[in-house]
Enzyme design. Structure first.
Site, PDB file in Angstrom:
ATOM      1  N   HIS A 119      36.942  44.853  32.483  1.00 61.84           N
ATOM      2  CA  HIS A 119      38.297  45.466  32.619  1.00 61.84           C
ATOM      3  C   HIS A 119      39.168  45.106  31.420  1.00 61.84           C
ATOM      4  O   HIS A 119      39.516  45.904  30.881  1.00 61.84           O
ATOM      5  CB  HIS A 119      38.779  45.170  33.884  1.00 61.84           C
ATOM      6  CG  HIS A 119      37.960  45.386  35.172  1.00 61.84           C
ATOM      7  ND1 HIS A 119      37.372  46.319  35.474  1.00 61.84           N
ATOM      8  CD2 HIS A 119      37.526  44.636  36.171  1.00 61.84           C
ATOM      9  CE1 HIS A 119      36.825  46.488  36.698  1.00 61.84           C
ATOM     10  NE2 HIS A 119      36.802  45.384  36.996  1.00 61.84           N
ATOM     11  N   CYS A 170      36.327  45.118  43.621  1.00 68.13           N
ATOM     12  CA  CYS A 170      37.001  45.564  44.732  1.00 68.13           C
ATOM     13  C   CYS A 170      36.298  46.457  45.426  1.00 68.13           C
ATOM     14  O   CYS A 170      36.635  46.428  46.689  1.00 68.13           O
ATOM     15  CB  CYS A 170      38.368  45.884  44.299  1.00 68.13           C
ATOM     16  SG  CYS A 170      38.586  47.428  43.302  1.00 68.13           S
TER      17      CYS A 170
END
Length: 456
Positions: free
Chosen positions: A11, A44
């Site tokens: 990320h 997630c």
């Protein structure tokens, strides 16, 4: 032309690389090394995939090697960096089984974090494994796409009927729900006597605990895991208070920053993260660190902190990208804003809990309020919302907020995130212009009412 080497492309790394290439074009040579075979996996979504709330993992990726190279980067995947010579400014990586040496002018660490391996008998990672493969079959760590795929494949074995999840933070709670949705019996274990303790005060964590129990999850809070036992594969988990017969164990006790490449040359935070300034620069000029491997400025405490969130990774990647490319840019800090949704119970928070604020030395107080989202004459789409606002009694500054409801009220937490960032007082919040229309809220909004209720 300056050469910028980025170590890690998840990320933070992806955000950094894209920012450099889209804003500065070919002004710099961008070289990327990553030890994994894929990038940008949204961890997630792991629980959603396991719990069959989404069709598959395809949507959990938002970038890949091909996209980054189409923008102009040179990307080496499955190429772990072995060492860095900070004096010679060289990076040595294992590329196709051979040592590859790359020079750099600027260096950016986006090495992320790795699962904490607690001192539990029987819980060991195979030597040399880059994918956190355990020595005991069906003992699982959760971090990478490969970990999720492995768990899902094993769950097809009908002999796996009972799963123990160790760690009742966000990941552990989400996985407990996922396994129960998958039809497994679940026991959730944590050394603390509640769940989500780092994000919510006790009344809200009790609300979530009750929610999980009502859906059949066995809670074993206040228990310390001593051993994962089995003859080649998981058979039971032993705590200081009980023994549980289980077929799979998930270790989700948190993550630690991956900073081994610092090699004692770069200043570290108390938890081992690279210590950086607001430009994401480390103690070595021209060397930056972003995402889970680095510190970040916390506006609630007004101090350096470690808050490992994907949202923070993206922001720090953007900041480092501009600075590495010659544009002076400071990050504005974060509040640790977060949220969770379990069996339809939505909870969001930002900043400090009352317990944490007091532990850090603030003379803190809390004001709370529960009310329907809309006037009572609105019979449909109306639901109760609980809100807690933590503030400092001396400065009156808002330190944190928590909200819970059975419907989505998550956008409200952004107001508190900005309030903490800007140092807004509880009195100013009480007079903030919040519109009224019965389709949306009450004349005296629950945010206003909570703020007006601050007496200390």
């Amino acid at each position: 032309m300056s050469k910028i080497v980025v170590v890690g492309a998840n990320h933070a790394g992806t955000a950094c690389i894209k920012t450099m290439l889209t804003n500065y074009g070919d002004a710099n040579e961008i070289v990327v090394f990553d030890q994994n075979s894929n990038i940008s996996f949204l961890g997630c979504g792991m629980a959603l995939w396991i719990g069959e709330q989404i069709a598959g993992p395809e949507g959990l990726f938002y970038s890949d090697k091909e996209e980054l190279e189409s923008l102009g980067a040179k990307v080496y995947m499955e190429s772990p960096v072995q060492s860095i010579d900070y004096d010679a400014k060289t990076v040595t990586a294992l590329v196709d089984g051979k040592n590859h040496v790359e020079t750099y002018d600027k260096l950016i660490f986006a090495t992320g974090s790795q699962p904490i391996l607690p001192p539990i008998k029987g819980a060991e990672i195979k030597e040399g494994s880059l994918e956190f493969e355990a020595t005991l079959e069906n003992l699982q760590f959760v971090k990478l796409y490969q970990n999720s795929a492995d768990v899902i494949a094993k769950l097809e074995n009908k002999d796996i009927k009972r799963v123990a999840v160790v760690g009742a933070g966000y990941i552990g709670v989400e996985l407990a729900e996922a396994f129960q949705r998958k039809g497994k019996e679940v026991v959730l274990i944590d050394v603390v006597d509640t769940c989500l303790a780092g994000y919510y005060d006790r009344d809200l964590t009790d609300l979530m605990a009750k929610n999980m129990e009502e859906h059949g999850i066995q809670l074993a809070f206040g228990e310390t895991v001593k051993e994962v036992a089995g003859n080649g594969k998981v058979e039971k988990i032993i705590t200081d208070k009980n023994e549980y017969d289980v077929d799979m164990v998930i270790l989700a006790v948190g993550f630690r920053p991956n900073t081994t490449l610092g090699n004692g040359k770069i200043d570290l935070f108390r938890n081992g993260a690279f210590l950086v300034n607001k430009r994401q620069e480390t103690s070595i000029p021209g060397v930056y660190a972003i995402g889970d491997c680095a510190t970040i400025y916390d506006n609630a405490t007004r101090d350096t902190n470690y808050i490992a969130l994907a949202s923070n990774a993206v922001r720090t990647g953007i900041v480092a990208a501009h600075n590495a490319c010659g544009t002076d840019l400071e990050g504005i800090g974060v509040q640790g804003s977060n949220g969770i949704s379990i069996y339809g119970l939505h909870m969001v928070s930002t900043g400090l809990t009352l317990e944490k604020a007091k532990r850090l030395g603030f003379d803190a107080a809390v004001t709370e309020y529960t009310d329907n989202q809309k006037p009572e004459f609105i019979e449909h789409g109306n639901f109760p919302v609980t809100i807690k606002i933590v503030y400092d009694k001396d400065s009156r500054r808002i330190l944190g907020a928590q909200m819970a409801a059975r419907e989505d009220m998550s956008m409200g937490i952004h107001m508190f995130s900005l309030a903490i960032q800007e140092g807004v007082t509880i009195e100013k919040l009480a007079l903030t212009d919040i519109f009224f229309l019965p389709h949306f809220n009450k004349p005296y909004n629950y945010i206003t009412m909570a703020a007006l209720g601050a007496k200390d």
